[in-house]
Design a protein around this motif. Sequence first.
Motif, mmCIF file in Angstrom:
data_model
loop_
_atom_site.group_PDB
_atom_site.id
_atom_site.type_symbol
_atom_site.label_atom_id
_atom_site.label_comp_id
_atom_site.label_asym_id
_atom_site.label_seq_id
_atom_site.Cartn_x
_atom_site.Cartn_y
_atom_site.Cartn_z
ATOM 1 N N SER A 26 5.025 8.272 -16.342
ATOM 2 C CA SER A 26 6.002 7.468 -15.947
ATOM 3 C C SER A 26 5.301 6.842 -14.432
ATOM 4 C CB SER A 26 7.354 7.679 -15.713
ATOM 5 O OG SER A 26 8.237 6.552 -15.014
ATOM 6 N N ALA A 27 5.104 7.930 -13.631
ATOM 7 C CA ALA A 27 4.498 7.647 -12.288
ATOM 8 C C ALA A 27 3.176 7.002 -12.493
ATOM 9 C CB ALA A 27 4.391 8.984 -11.531
ATOM 10 N N ASP A 28 2.134 7.228 -13.349
ATOM 11 C CA ASP A 28 0.922 6.642 -13.807
ATOM 12 C C ASP A 28 1.275 5.178 -14.133
ATOM 13 O OD1 ASP A 28 -1.675 6.198 -14.324
ATOM 14 O OD2 ASP A 28 -1.571 7.365 -16.036
ATOM 15 N N ILE A 74 0.755 -1.008 0.009
ATOM 16 C CA ILE A 74 -0.043 -0.068 -0.170
ATOM 17 C C ILE A 74 0.901 1.239 0.044
ATOM 18 C CG2 ILE A 74 -1.682 1.259 1.478
ATOM 19 C CD1 ILE A 74 -2.776 -1.753 2.126
ATOM 20 N N ASP A 75 1.916 1.269 0.833
ATOM 21 C CA ASP A 75 2.852 2.351 0.745
ATOM 22 C C ASP A 75 3.509 2.372 -0.785
ATOM 23 O OD1 ASP A 75 2.538 2.940 3.467
ATOM 24 O OD2 ASP A 75 4.310 1.899 4.224
ATOM 25 N N VAL A 123 3.480 5.976 -2.796
ATOM 26 C CA VAL A 123 4.593 6.525 -3.368
ATOM 27 C C VAL A 123 4.386 6.898 -4.855
ATOM 28 C CG1 VAL A 123 7.019 6.198 -3.948
ATOM 29 C CG2 VAL A 123 6.214 5.689 -1.595
ATOM 30 N N ALA A 124 3.632 5.854 -5.571
ATOM 31 C CA ALA A 124 3.425 6.320 -7.021
ATOM 32 C C ALA A 124 2.260 7.433 -7.047
ATOM 33 C CB ALA A 124 2.877 5.115 -7.640
ATOM 34 N N ARG A 148 3.873 15.186 -7.409
ATOM 35 C CA ARG A 148 5.026 15.964 -7.579
ATOM 36 C C ARG A 148 5.441 16.245 -9.027
ATOM 37 N NH1 ARG A 148 7.327 12.528 -4.313
ATOM 38 N NH2 ARG A 148 8.288 11.445 -5.894
ATOM 39 N N GLU A 149 5.307 15.371 -10.033
ATOM 40 C CA GLU A 149 5.528 15.475 -11.316
ATOM 41 C C GLU A 149 4.317 15.948 -12.441
ATOM 42 O OE1 GLU A 149 8.580 15.331 -12.130
ATOM 43 O OE2 GLU A 149 9.366 14.174 -10.495
#
Length: 161
Positions: A75-77, A53-54, A58-59, A65-66
């Motif tokens: 990329s985060a997606d 879950i953490d 983070v993602a 953040r991005e």
Amino acid sequence: VRGGSGVYVSEHATPQVQAPVAGPGPFEVLAARRMIEVEVCALAAKQATDAQIDAILVAVEEMEREYEDRSSNESADRNFHLAIARATGNSAMVGVIQYLWAQRDTLWHRLKEHFQTEELLKETLVDHRAILAAIASHDVAGARQAMRAHLDRVTKTFSRG
């Protein structure tokens, strides 16, 4: 090749040209994602450990953040969806999600560039937070519904044009 006669070599053999095999289109990928990721999300809600879950959190935070950098945000997606798949504890599910994300071709990117508005980015973050909340509370039905709503919204957005 002539049956019962033999094999003959022609002076002007016609070359066998095969058309390039196109991958699935963006709406095919979205339809597959809707079928698969909805259930992956439900399984993640059932199975996810605190550490998994953490990783999903983070993602989401990375996407926030991005926010301004489209490439990093995408990329985060991807990392968000893969973190959910990892939370199932099933490496085959991770492989399937990786495959689906790898199918995002040039047409997909053109669609995304055309429809990637401030509103879409904000809605995606809201969707992702809702998905995370359902997984974190181990709400299987809620996770399933949150992912379905997210993918339905993306499909509807891309279908507008």
